[in-house]
Scaffold this motif. Structure first.
Motif, PDB file in Angstrom:
ATOM      1  N   ALA A  21       0.837  -1.202   0.000  1.00  0.00           N
ATOM      2  CA  ALA A  21       0.000   0.000   0.000  1.00  0.00           C
ATOM      3  C   ALA A  21       0.871   1.252   0.000  1.00  0.00           C
ATOM      4  CB  ALA A  21      -0.939  -0.009   1.202  1.00  0.00           C
ATOM      5  N   CYS A  22       1.955   1.224   0.771  1.00  0.00           N
ATOM      6  CA  CYS A  22       2.890   2.362   0.782  1.00  0.00           C
ATOM      7  C   CYS A  22       3.561   2.514  -0.577  1.00  0.00           C
ATOM      8  CB  CYS A  22       3.936   2.177   1.872  1.00  0.00           C
ATOM      9  SG  CYS A  22       3.287   2.342   3.540  1.00  0.00           S
ATOM     10  N   ALA A  23       4.025   1.397  -1.132  1.00  0.00           N
ATOM     11  CA  ALA A  23       4.690   1.435  -2.441  1.00  0.00           C
ATOM     12  C   ALA A  23       3.733   1.980  -3.505  1.00  0.00           C
ATOM     13  CB  ALA A  23       5.189   0.042  -2.817  1.00  0.00           C
ATOM     14  N   ASP A  24       2.463   1.572  -3.443  1.00  0.00           N
ATOM     15  CA  ASP A  24       1.473   2.053  -4.409  1.00  0.00           C
ATOM     16  C   ASP A  24       1.288   3.562  -4.335  1.00  0.00           C
ATOM     17  OD1 ASP A  24       1.114  -0.583  -5.186  1.00  0.00           O
ATOM     18  OD2 ASP A  24      -0.810  -0.826  -4.129  1.00  0.00           O
ATOM     19  N   GLU A  25       1.557   4.148  -3.174  1.00  0.00           N
ATOM     20  CA  GLU A  25       1.441   5.600  -2.990  1.00  0.00           C
ATOM     21  C   GLU A  25       2.774   6.316  -3.242  1.00  0.00           C
ATOM     22  OE1 GLU A  25      -1.344   7.329  -2.553  1.00  0.00           O
ATOM     23  OE2 GLU A  25      -2.442   5.432  -2.688  1.00  0.00           O
ATOM     24  N   GLY A  26       3.803   5.551  -3.615  1.00  0.00           N
ATOM     25  CA  GLY A  26       5.109   6.156  -3.892  1.00  0.00           C
ATOM     26  C   GLY A  26       5.931   6.452  -2.654  1.00  0.00           C
ATOM     27  N   LEU A  27       5.574   5.834  -1.528  1.00  0.00           N
ATOM     28  CA  LEU A  27       6.307   6.061  -0.287  1.00  0.00           C
ATOM     29  C   LEU A  27       7.437   5.051  -0.140  1.00  0.00           C
ATOM     30  CD1 LEU A  27       3.228   6.493   2.075  1.00  0.00           C
ATOM     31  CD2 LEU A  27       4.672   8.312   1.140  1.00  0.00           C
ATOM     32  N   SER A  28       8.596   5.519   0.253  1.00  0.00           N
ATOM     33  CA  SER A  28       9.700   4.620   0.555  1.00  0.00           C
ATOM     34  C   SER A  28       9.449   3.967   1.902  1.00  0.00           C
ATOM     35  CB  SER A  28      11.025   5.387   0.602  1.00  0.00           C
ATOM     36  OG  SER A  28      11.309   5.925  -0.664  1.00  0.00           O
TER      37      SER A  28
END
Length: 157
Positions: A21-28
Motif C-alpha cells: 500500500a505504501c509502495a502504491d502511494e510512492g512512499l519509501s
C-alpha cells in the motif's frame, strides 16, 4: 514464527500488504527485522529470509537477537528458556537468542542472503559505513530513497 513468538499480533502477509500500500502511494519503506526470537530455528530463519523477498522494493535492516526488557513476554520466555535468570539485572543490554539457533550460523546465513542487495543492511555496522560514505558524497536526511536508488537490482525484490 518470530512474530508470533514475540506476540506481535500481526502476520507477515499483513506486513506485505501494508508495504505494498505504501509502495502504491510512492512512499519509501524500511523494515527492521529481528532474527533469533522465540521459536526461531535455522528453518524458520530461512523461511523469514525467503519472506523478505515478497516485500515490494524497500530497505531492510536486520538484527540478530532481541533486547530483553524486564517483566515483558520476551523476559518470561527468556527465563523459561534459561537464557536469563528471573533475578538477572538487565541494566546492561541483554539480548534473547533462541536456543534453536547458533549465532554464527545465523549471521552467516543472513549475510549471504543480504550480500547482493545494497538496500538490505546486515550486519548493523554496515549502516554506519554506508551512511558515512553517502554523507561524504553530499547526501543528507533520511537515506532510504538514496539506498534504493543506488541499488540497480532493487526493483522487483
Amino acid at each position: 514464527t518470530t512474530l508470533a513468538g514475540l506476540g506481535k499480533g500481526f502476520t507477515f502477509d499483513e506486513v506485505v500488504r501494508s508495504a505494498q500500500a505504501c509502495a502504491d502511494e510512492g512512499l519509501s519503506v524500511a523494515h527492521y527485522v529481528m532474527f533469533g526470537g522465540p521459536g526461531e530455528t535455522a528453518e524458520t530463519a530461512a523461511r523469514g529470509l525467503a519472506n523478505l523477498k515478497r516485500l515490494p522494493t524497500s530497505v531492510v535492516f536486520a538484527y540478530v537477537g532481541v533486547r530483553i526488557l524486564p517483566k515483558t513476554r520476551l523476559w518470561e520466555c527468556a527465563v523459561q528458556d534459561g537464557v536469563i535468570a528471573a533475578g538477572d539485572s538487565l541494566l546492561r543490554p541483554t539480548y534473547y537468542l533462541s536456543p534453536g539457533v547458533q549465532r554464527a550460523e545465523l549471521e552467516t546465513t543472513i549475510a549471504a542472503a543480504f550480500k547482493k542487495r545494497r538496500h538490505w543492511i546486515f550486519p548493523p555496522s554496515d549502516l554506519r559505513i554506508r551512511v558515512k560514505v553517502m554523507h561524504r558524497f553530499g547526501f543528507r536526511g533520511i537515506l532510504w530513497d538514496q539506498l534504493l536508488a543506488l541499488d540497480p537490482g532493487s526493483a522487483g525484490t
